[in-house]
Design an enzyme around this catalytic site. Structure first.
Site, PDB file in Angstrom:
ATOM      1  N   GLU A 182      23.968  44.888  43.025  1.00  0.00           N
ATOM      2  CA  GLU A 182      24.711  44.093  44.198  1.00  0.00           C
ATOM      3  C   GLU A 182      24.706  45.315  45.387  1.00  0.00           C
ATOM      4  OE1 GLU A 182      28.046  42.288  43.575  1.00  0.00           O
ATOM      5  OE2 GLU A 182      28.497  42.079  45.324  1.00  0.00           O
ATOM      6  N   ASP A 241      27.678  46.943  41.017  1.00  0.00           N
ATOM      7  CA  ASP A 241      27.776  46.778  42.570  1.00  0.00           C
ATOM      8  C   ASP A 241      28.156  47.948  43.304  1.00  0.00           C
ATOM      9  OD1 ASP A 241      28.424  46.048  45.034  1.00  0.00           O
ATOM     10  OD2 ASP A 241      30.277  44.730  44.599  1.00  0.00           O
ATOM     11  N   GLY A 272      34.474  37.714  45.494  1.00  0.00           N
ATOM     12  CA  GLY A 272      35.952  37.449  45.660  1.00  0.00           C
ATOM     13  C   GLY A 272      36.363  38.704  46.348  1.00  0.00           C
ATOM     14  N   LYS A 319      31.613  48.569  39.072  1.00  0.00           N
ATOM     15  CA  LYS A 319      31.302  49.349  40.340  1.00  0.00           C
ATOM     16  C   LYS A 319      30.623  50.651  40.169  1.00  0.00           C
ATOM     17  CE  LYS A 319      33.307  46.637  43.271  1.00  0.00           C
ATOM     18  NZ  LYS A 319      32.694  45.966  44.435  1.00  0.00           N
ATOM     19  N   SER A 355      35.217  41.832  37.977  1.00  0.00           N
ATOM     20  CA  SER A 355      34.522  43.116  38.608  1.00  0.00           C
ATOM     21  C   SER A 355      35.431  44.255  38.371  1.00  0.00           C
ATOM     22  CB  SER A 355      34.439  42.745  40.246  1.00  0.00           C
ATOM     23  OG  SER A 355      34.264  43.860  40.950  1.00  0.00           O
ATOM     24  N   LYS A 358      30.498  35.097  49.770  1.00  0.00           N
ATOM     25  CA  LYS A 358      31.908  34.997  49.783  1.00  0.00           C
ATOM     26  C   LYS A 358      32.126  34.113  50.953  1.00  0.00           C
ATOM     27  CE  LYS A 358      32.580  39.824  47.977  1.00  0.00           C
ATOM     28  NZ  LYS A 358      32.683  41.212  48.539  1.00  0.00           N
ATOM     29  N   LYS A 362      30.967  42.881  35.780  1.00  0.00           N
ATOM     30  CA  LYS A 362      30.308  43.665  36.977  1.00  0.00           C
ATOM     31  C   LYS A 362      31.147  44.993  36.955  1.00  0.00           C
ATOM     32  CE  LYS A 362      31.163  43.315  42.069  1.00  0.00           C
ATOM     33  NZ  LYS A 362      31.109  42.255  43.166  1.00  0.00           N
ATOM     34  N   ASP A 419      25.295  41.438  49.406  1.00  0.00           N
ATOM     35  CA  ASP A 419      26.560  41.008  49.842  1.00  0.00           C
ATOM     36  C   ASP A 419      27.078  40.977  51.053  1.00  0.00           C
ATOM     37  OD1 ASP A 419      29.468  40.929  49.955  1.00  0.00           O
ATOM     38  OD2 ASP A 419      30.023  42.128  48.216  1.00  0.00           O
TER      39      ASP A 419
HETATM   40  O1  OSB Z   1      32.094  44.185  46.868  1.00  0.00           O
HETATM   41  O2  OSB Z   1      32.418  42.341  45.772  1.00  0.00           O
HETATM   42  C1  OSB Z   1      32.851  43.166  46.288  1.00  0.00           C
HETATM   43  C2  OSB Z   1      36.408  43.311  46.208  1.00  0.00           C
HETATM   44  C3  OSB Z   1      37.385  43.721  47.379  1.00  0.00           C
HETATM   45  C4  OSB Z   1      35.892  44.022  48.455  1.00  0.00           C
HETATM   46  C5  OSB Z   1      34.794  43.926  48.023  1.00  0.00           C
HETATM   47  C6  OSB Z   1      34.261  43.560  46.798  1.00  0.00           C
HETATM   48  C7  OSB Z   1      35.455  43.287  45.609  1.00  0.00           C
HETATM   49  C8  OSB Z   1      35.290  43.077  44.567  1.00  0.00           C
HETATM   50  C9  OSB Z   1      36.149  42.352  43.803  1.00  0.00           C
HETATM   51  O3  OSB Z   1      34.158  43.219  43.877  1.00  0.00           O
HETATM   52  C10 OSB Z   1      36.076  40.822  43.554  1.00  0.00           C
HETATM   53  C11 OSB Z   1      37.444  40.136  42.995  1.00  0.00           C
HETATM   54  O4  OSB Z   1      37.503  39.939  41.736  1.00  0.00           O
HETATM   55  O5  OSB Z   1      37.962  39.477  43.731  1.00  0.00           O
HETATM   56 MG    MG Z   2      30.019  43.373  46.469  1.00  0.00          MG
END
Ligand code: OSB
Ligand code: MG
Length: 373
Positions: free
Chosen positions: A221, A196, A298, A171, A143, A270, A169, A246
């Site tokens: 997402e 995302d 994560g 953002k 991510s 999660k 992924k 999510d």
């Molecule tokens: O939206 O998935 C998310 C990290 C912190 C809070 C929300 C998210 C995320 C990530 C990182 O996208 C996921 C990771 O690599 O642990």
């Molecule tokens: Mg997310």
């Protein structure tokens, strides 16, 4: 089944620790820029054996209303006193005993997971065996946060592909979306790519989101609000790209609603957000039965929380690569060993240094416990 019958005599001691691991690089999402991972680590001890858990909360209430502050308070005042009262109990007895506490899934998950780790260890099992997982290695995914320059993003993707990550992924947020995705696709026409939004859009932004349909994304997402399911169903009707929820999915009931409304085609599970590994499994099973694909997200977890995410993904229900990356992509040094690495095909091994979660916690890196009971 061992998980239903294996009793813990009693918890002799509970220790809470707070660790603060600087991130190798700041992680920018539509809701914040994170530069460190401040994590609450929980240790429960029975018969001289430690079970470990991690709360996936962060200091700020920007992803979820739960924060490290609320986790601490709920654990100290409600969850740990209940846990300490239990005698000859299973993980299900614990779940029932804290059932009257509404919400606070992340706090409860930290304890439930520690009980599962302990149960596995007391029965000389790896956690994946205890929960019925069969996969011997799991897929990886990365991510990548928002970047100042798209060239920086392209560079990060290039490096991730060299490592053989199975999907990328990125953002997005309002105003930093279509142009960026177009540029990424131009550079990488065939990669498995998804975006995302972390709830940055409104249904009235539908024309922007529709433009993303051109770029063959695996999914988008959480485009809309963290509490919404209904408007996602209206949006999904108008999009070719599958929606993945999510933030909106906190429990099995939310999943049933999402399925009934056709609000998504994919769910990012999660385990912390849904209250622990057993709820995560139940949600994965329900989704699977209804043709919804799932993957494990994560929360920038330390090596303890990450180990739970990896064991969870040994279940057959997890058919898509998740947000499980190498340790070195997050931290210079972690609090558990072995650290997570990708093999030459981008897969991740299941940690199995000893039983339970299969990682050794480096206690000297935890500092003094901030609370003991
Ligand atoms: O939206 O998935 C998310 C990290 C912190 C809070 C929300 C998210 C995320 C990530 C990182 O996208 C996921 C990771 O690599 O642990
Ligand atoms: Mg997310």
């Amino acid at each position: 089944m061992i998980i239903k019958n294996s009793k813990i005599k009693r918890i002799e001691k509970v220790n809470l620790y707070i660790v603060n691991l600087p991130l190798v690089k700041p992680f920018e999402t539509s809701f914040s820029v994170q530069t460190e991972r401040e994590a609450i680590i929980l240790e429960i001890i029975s018969e001289g054996i430690s079970g470990w858990g991690e709360s996936v909360t962060s200091p700020d209430p920007f992803y979820s209303y739960e924060t490290n502050f609320t986790t601490m308070e709920i654990l100290k005042k409600y969850v740990i006193p209940v846990l300490k009262e239990l005698k000859d109990f299973t993980v299900y007895d614990f779940i029932n005993a804290v059932g009257r506490i509404r919400g606070y899934n992340m706090a409860k998950a930290a304890v439930e997971n520690a009980i599962l780790d302990l149960t596995a260890k007391l029965n000389s099992l790896h956690l994946y065996e205890l929960i019925g997982g069969r996969r011997k290695k799991i897929m990886s995914g990365i991510s990548i946060g928002l970047k100042k320059e798209t060239s920086e993003l392209i560079d990060s993707i290039k490096k991730a592909l060299e490592k053989k990550y199975h999907r990328i992924k990125i953002k997005i947020k309002k105003g930093r979306d279509v142009d960026i995705v177009r540029e990424v696709r131009k550079n990488f026409p065939d990669i498995k790519l998804m975006v995302d939004a972390n709830s940055d859009y409104k249904l009235s932004d539908i024309e922007i989101l529709k433009k993303l349909d051109e770029y063959n994304l695996m999914m988008i997402e959480q485009p809309l609000s963290y509490y919404d399911i209904y408007e996602h169903s209206l949006l999904q009707k108008e999009l070719k790209t599958p929606i993945c929820l999510d933030e909106s999915i906190k429990n099995l009931s939310n999943v049933k609603t999402a399925i009934a409304l056709n609000a998504c085609k994919i769910i990012n599970i999660k385990q912390g957000r849904v209250g622990g590994i057993l709820n995560a499994k139940a949600i994965a099973e329900e989704s699977f039965k209804n043709g919804i694909k799932v993957w494990s997200g994560g929360m920038l977890e330390t090596g303890i929380g990450r180990a739970f995410n990896i064991h969870l993904q040994t279940l057959d229900y997890f058919t898509l690569p998740g947000d499980t990356s190498e340790t070195s992509r997050y931290f210079k040094s972690d609090i558990a060993e072995p650290t997570v690495r990708l093999d030459s095909d981008g897969f991740i091994e299941i940690p199995s240094e000893g039983y339970g979660i299969g990682v050794n916690v480096l206690k000297e890196r935890l500092g003094e416990s901030v609370f003991s009971y």
